[in-house]
Design a protein around this motif. Structure first.
Motif, PDB file in Angstrom:
ATOM      1  N   ASP A  79       5.429 -13.438 -10.300  1.00 44.98           N
ATOM      2  CA  ASP A  79       5.801 -14.633 -11.060  1.00 44.98           C
ATOM      3  C   ASP A  79       4.718 -15.048 -12.047  1.00 44.98           C
ATOM      4  N   GLU A  80       3.719 -14.173 -12.263  1.00 41.93           N
ATOM      5  CA  GLU A  80       2.655 -14.417 -13.238  1.00 41.93           C
ATOM      6  C   GLU A  80       2.425 -13.155 -14.059  1.00 41.93           C
ATOM      7  N   ALA A  81       2.240 -13.310 -15.360  1.00 44.30           N
ATOM      8  CA  ALA A  81       2.053 -12.151 -16.233  1.00 44.30           C
ATOM      9  C   ALA A  81       0.845 -11.325 -15.820  1.00 44.30           C
ATOM     10  N   GLY A  82      -0.216 -11.990 -15.382  1.00 44.36           N
ATOM     11  CA  GLY A  82      -1.434 -11.279 -15.007  1.00 44.36           C
ATOM     12  C   GLY A  82      -1.308 -10.441 -13.752  1.00 44.36           C
ATOM     13  N   LEU A  83      -0.239 -10.651 -12.994  1.00 44.55           N
ATOM     14  CA  LEU A  83      -0.033  -9.902 -11.747  1.00 44.55           C
ATOM     15  C   LEU A  83       0.899  -8.709 -11.926  1.00 44.55           C
ATOM     16  N   LEU A  84       1.482  -8.552 -13.127  1.00 46.30           N
ATOM     17  CA  LEU A  84       2.474  -7.491 -13.309  1.00 46.30           C
ATOM     18  C   LEU A  84       1.846  -6.110 -13.261  1.00 46.30           C
ATOM     19  N   GLY A  85       0.752  -5.905 -14.013  1.00 47.64           N
ATOM     20  CA  GLY A  85       0.112  -4.590 -14.050  1.00 47.64           C
ATOM     21  C   GLY A  85       0.994  -3.553 -14.698  1.00 47.64           C
ATOM     22  N   ARG A  86       0.900  -2.309 -14.149  1.00 51.22           N
ATOM     23  CA  ARG A  86       1.719  -1.219 -14.677  1.00 51.22           C
ATOM     24  C   ARG A  86       2.464  -0.527 -13.548  1.00 51.22           C
ATOM     25  N   PRO A  87       3.470  -1.181 -13.005  1.00 50.48           N
ATOM     26  CA  PRO A  87       4.216  -0.595 -11.885  1.00 50.48           C
ATOM     27  C   PRO A  87       5.058   0.596 -12.328  1.00 50.48           C
ATOM     28  N   ASP A  88       5.506   1.369 -11.358  1.00 50.68           N
ATOM     29  CA  ASP A  88       6.415   2.476 -11.664  1.00 50.68           C
ATOM     30  C   ASP A  88       7.771   1.939 -12.125  1.00 50.68           C
ATOM     31  N   GLU A 117       0.826  -1.210   0.000  1.00 56.77           N
ATOM     32  CA  GLU A 117       0.000   0.000   0.000  1.00 56.77           C
ATOM     33  C   GLU A 117       0.862   1.261   0.000  1.00 56.77           C
ATOM     34  N   LYS A 118       2.055   1.177  -0.536  1.00 51.09           N
ATOM     35  CA  LYS A 118       2.952   2.328  -0.549  1.00 51.09           C
ATOM     36  C   LYS A 118       2.801   3.126  -1.841  1.00 51.09           C
ATOM     37  N   LEU A 119       3.382   4.327  -1.840  1.00 49.50           N
ATOM     38  CA  LEU A 119       3.185   5.278  -2.931  1.00 49.50           C
ATOM     39  C   LEU A 119       3.789   4.802  -4.254  1.00 49.50           C
ATOM     40  N   ILE A 120       5.054   4.356  -4.225  1.00 46.42           N
ATOM     41  CA  ILE A 120       5.761   3.944  -5.433  1.00 46.42           C
ATOM     42  C   ILE A 120       5.709   2.421  -5.550  1.00 46.42           C
ATOM     43  N   ASP A 121       5.262   1.948  -6.714  1.00 44.76           N
ATOM     44  CA  ASP A 121       5.088   0.506  -6.928  1.00 44.76           C
ATOM     45  C   ASP A 121       6.296  -0.074  -7.667  1.00 44.76           C
ATOM     46  N   ILE A 122       7.030  -0.963  -6.999  1.00 42.02           N
ATOM     47  CA  ILE A 122       8.192  -1.631  -7.592  1.00 42.02           C
ATOM     48  C   ILE A 122       7.882  -3.116  -7.712  1.00 42.02           C
ATOM     49  N   ALA A 123       7.896  -3.625  -8.928  1.00 41.10           N
ATOM     50  CA  ALA A 123       7.621  -5.043  -9.184  1.00 41.10           C
ATOM     51  C   ALA A 123       8.929  -5.761  -9.503  1.00 41.10           C
ATOM     52  N   VAL A 124       9.346  -6.652  -8.626  1.00 38.88           N
ATOM     53  CA  VAL A 124      10.550  -7.457  -8.838  1.00 38.88           C
ATOM     54  C   VAL A 124      10.121  -8.807  -9.401  1.00 38.88           C
ATOM     55  N   ILE A 125      10.697  -9.205 -10.525  1.00 39.30           N
ATOM     56  CA  ILE A 125      10.349 -10.488 -11.135  1.00 39.30           C
ATOM     57  C   ILE A 125      10.981 -11.612 -10.311  1.00 39.30           C
ATOM     58  N   ARG A 126      10.140 -12.532  -9.847  1.00 38.70           N
ATOM     59  CA  ARG A 126      10.619 -13.618  -8.982  1.00 38.70           C
ATOM     60  C   ARG A 126      11.078 -14.790  -9.857  1.00 38.70           C
TER      61      ARG A 126
END
Length: 402
Positions: A281-290, A247-256
């Protein structure tokens, strides 16, 4: 010769590494020359010592707790998984080769002299050695040829503390069951139990502790409260790798990645109140992170293929076109180029082609500590230091300028 105490656990994640680090610090504060020791570690997170040798990160942290520089003798054998049933074996900080699980099992006895030499040298230089086991001593299918739990305790004549994790529940069954599966000689080595990661009213726990001591004849030496110690995790059992949202301001998605390595690189993000890290670890969970981070890998070509099989390769490309920044670290950076290939085996895979570069994997790897200085920006002039664990040679392969 130093005295030794060994910390074993009922399972992975019981808290052996933290208890070992705590004992190292306590003994140091009491004026004893202290060093940690773990004969064999299996982890994709590793550290490079000042002399360029590779060892487990947990032992590096424990060394600092003991007031010592990390020394590869504290972790003479390191296993880094490279496949489902294969690991790179690092002995004395240097790559020994890649072995299947069965081949390594059959060769372990050959490593005992190397392990004992490292231990005895440390013991000659210190007053106390705090030894950490691995997994559980009750893995009865692996008892023959054990070099990291009770087998090692017998070799160095160590007294044992057995740690159980109460947080998920079942700690009495953990401790009682573990002791019940030990041989009589092994049980005699266990001098006390430690209940770790406790939350709640200790008075409600006391009747169970008394009954456990009565049933086993082994005292409960302490109950350690749950604490968010911020000590780096050493393997892929880390709870943080399961985080899917924040729930933080900046969204960082690390590929597992399946063979993700040194993911503790992202721990500083967790300490920020504005930066939120989640693992995808799933394409559908990536979304549009910062920011999308493709981390390091112990098997870069295979992890690149995994990205394609999972649909994440296309999802990352699409997110980049829609405004997400993309950062590659180590093996992740190599994936951002045009091609990765291994001449020795003929194996190759096409990368993202963000950069006009290709990576060639050759035998061996570079391990060293490095220092640098920020050349620009708000931290200009600030000195930083770290270490490099690097496989492959990345070279420009375009027609024009880079």
């Amino acid at each position: 010769m130093a005295k030794c105490i060994m910390v074993q656990g009922t399972m992975s994640g019981a808290g052996k590494s933290l208890i070992t680090a705590a004992l190292c610090r306590i003994f140091k504060q009491d004026g004893f020359r202290t060093a940690p020791f773990k004969s064999q570690n299996m982890a994709l997170n590793s550290f490079v010592s000042a002399d360029g040798l590779e060892m487990g990160r947990a032992q590096a942290v424990q060394a600092l707790a003991a007031g010592k520089e990390p020394d590869v003798r504290m972790n003479p054998i390191l296993l880094k998984p490279t496949g489902e049933k294969k690991s790179q074996v690092i002995a004395g900080g240097r790559v020994m080769g890649e072995y299947s699980a069965s081949d390594y099992y059959n060769m372990k006895k050959q490593l005992v002299p190397h392990i004992l030499k490292a231990y005895e040298e440390l013991a000659a230089e210190n007053d106390i050695i705090v030894v950490e086991g691995a997994g559980s001593p009750a893995e009865i299918n692996l008892r023959a040829g054990d070099i990291v739990n009770m087998g090692l305790a017998e070799l160095i004549n160590a007294k044992v503390l057995l740690v159980g994790n109460i947080d998920p529940g079942g700690v009495f069954a953990q401790l009682y069951g573990t002791v019940g599966l030990l041989s009589e000689a092994e049980r005699k080595r266990v001098r006390g139990f430690i209940v770790n990661k406790f939350r709640g009213d200790k008075d409600l726990l006391k009747p169970g502790l008394r009954e456990l001591a009565s049933l086993t004849g082994i005292p409960v030496l302490g109950v350690v409260p749950y604490t968010d110690a911020k000590i780096e995790e050493e393997d892929s059992l880390s709870a943080g790798l399961g985080r899917k949202c924040h729930e933080k301001l900046i969204d960082i998605a690390v590929i597992r990645l399946p063979f993700i390595s040194n993911y503790t690189d992202f721990d500083p993000f967790d300490r920020s109140r504005h930066l939120g890290v989640r693992y995808v670890d799933e394409a559908g969970l990536l979304g549009r992170p910062d920011l999308i981070v493709i981390p390091g890998s112990k098997n870069t070509i295979e992890d690149l293929r995994w990205l394609k099989r999972k649909g994440l390769f296309k999802a990352i490309l699409a997110a980049g076109k829609n405004g997400s920044d993309i950062l590659g670290i180590c093996g992740g950076y190599q994936m951002l180029g045009k091609r990765l290939w291994e001449p020795e085996s003929g194996d190759s895979e096409e990368g993202f082609s963000f950069f006009p570069q290709s990576t060639e994997f050759r035998p061996g790897k570079l391990t060293r500590q490095v220092k640098g200085r920020f050349a620009a920006g708000p931290f200009k002039g600030l000195c930083v230091h770290g270490y490099e664990i690097h496989s492959g040679v990345t070279a420009y392969c375009g027609d024009g300028g880079p």
